[in-house]
Enzyme design. Structure first.
Site, PDB file in Angstrom:
ATOM      1  CB  CYS A  63      -8.820 -36.272 -11.734  1.00 20.14           C
ATOM      2  SG  CYS A  63      -8.593 -34.938 -10.633  1.00 20.14           S
ATOM      3  CB  CYS A  74     -11.623 -32.583 -10.230  1.00 22.83           C
ATOM      4  SG  CYS A  74     -10.350 -31.625 -10.795  1.00 22.83           S
ATOM      5  CB  ALA A  98       7.714 -27.802 -17.818  1.00 24.50           C
ATOM      6  CD  GLU A 107      -1.123 -30.985 -19.678  1.00 23.03           C
ATOM      7  OE1 GLU A 107      -0.377 -31.226 -20.521  1.00 23.03           O
ATOM      8  OE2 GLU A 107      -2.261 -31.984 -19.627  1.00 23.03           O
ATOM      9  CD  GLU A 111     -12.879 -31.607 -14.103  1.00 21.45           C
ATOM     10  OE1 GLU A 111     -11.673 -31.102 -14.519  1.00 21.45           O
ATOM     11  OE2 GLU A 111     -13.451 -32.673 -14.629  1.00 21.45           O
TER      12      GLU A 111
HETATM   13  N1  THU Z   1      -7.873 -33.356 -16.780  1.00 18.60           N
HETATM   14  C1  THU Z   1      -8.924 -32.387 -16.379  1.00 18.60           C
HETATM   15  O1  THU Z   1      -8.730 -31.348 -16.941  1.00 18.60           O
HETATM   16  N2  THU Z   1     -10.001 -32.795 -15.933  1.00 18.60           N
HETATM   17  C2  THU Z   1     -10.598 -34.043 -15.881  1.00 18.60           C
HETATM   18  O2  THU Z   1     -11.613 -34.395 -15.703  1.00 18.60           O
HETATM   19  C3  THU Z   1      -9.395 -35.064 -16.236  1.00 18.60           C
HETATM   20  C4  THU Z   1      -7.921 -34.681 -16.641  1.00 18.60           C
HETATM   21  C5  THU Z   1      -6.661 -32.835 -17.264  1.00 18.60           C
HETATM   22  C6  THU Z   1      -5.495 -33.018 -16.461  1.00 18.60           C
HETATM   23  C7  THU Z   1      -4.383 -33.050 -17.390  1.00 18.60           C
HETATM   24  O3  THU Z   1      -4.018 -31.867 -17.897  1.00 18.60           O
HETATM   25  C8  THU Z   1      -5.161 -33.695 -18.507  1.00 18.60           C
HETATM   26  O4  THU Z   1      -6.551 -33.902 -18.466  1.00 18.60           O
HETATM   27  C9  THU Z   1      -4.609 -35.291 -18.969  1.00 18.60           C
HETATM   28  O5  THU Z   1      -4.646 -35.869 -17.453  1.00 18.60           O
END
Ligand code: THU
Length: 137
Positions: free
Chosen positions: A91, A94, A46, A44, A55
């Site tokens: 998501c 991805c 800021a 993530e 993914e």
């Molecule tokens: N996220 C992923 O890395 N993969 C997924 O399949 C769903 C969401 C992450 C993005 C963000 O850092 C956190 O999960 C919350 O959405």
């Protein structure tokens, strides 16, 4: 490489997740046709929008190492140290990113543990996906 082994890789890499904002930690393990595993965790930012999902982190590692064909990806996610009782599904961004390389047949292994998982295809998660073939004609 069994489904269980791939899930284990996803569970392990999840510990490296950098998620100080959502506290939702995700690990992914992408299996290439040649049998290599590429792992990724979410990272993530800021400023929020530069966030990269697990993914796509795995996909970027694999493609930059010369792999472009994949058979499966295992995904594990959850808040803090726990694994969510709800399967962590990729998501929309991805799904599209994976579609570019795996197409509809890529197996997506949604896991809560090594022995508790559900396998679906990317085609099920992204019906009528738009991919490289669409640009050919
Ligand atoms: N996220 C992923 O890395 N993969 C997924 O399949 C769903 C969401 C992450 C993005 C963000 O850092 C956190 O999960 C919350 O959405």
């Amino acid at each position: 490489m069994t489904d269980q082994e791939l899930i284990r890789c996803a569970i392990q890499v999840r510990h490296r997740s950098y998620a100080p904002y959502s506290h939702f930690h995700v690990g992914a393990a992408l299996l290439s046709k040649s049998g290599k595993v590429f792992t990724g965790c979410n990272l993530e930012n800021a400023a929020f929008s530069p966030t990269i999902c697990a993914e796509r982190a795995a996909l970027a590692k694999a493609v930059s190492e010369g792999e472009r064909e994949f058979t499966a990806i295992a995904i594990v996610g959850g808040k803090n140290q726990s694994i969510s009782p709800i399967f962590t599904t990729p998501c929309g961004v991805c799904r599209q990113a994976l579609y570019e390389f795996g197409g509809a047949t890529l197996r997506v292994i949604l896991a809560r543990s090594e022995d508790d998982y559900q396998a679906v295809t990317l085609g099920e998660l992204l019906p009528l996906g738009f991919g490289p073939a669409n640009l050919e004609k």
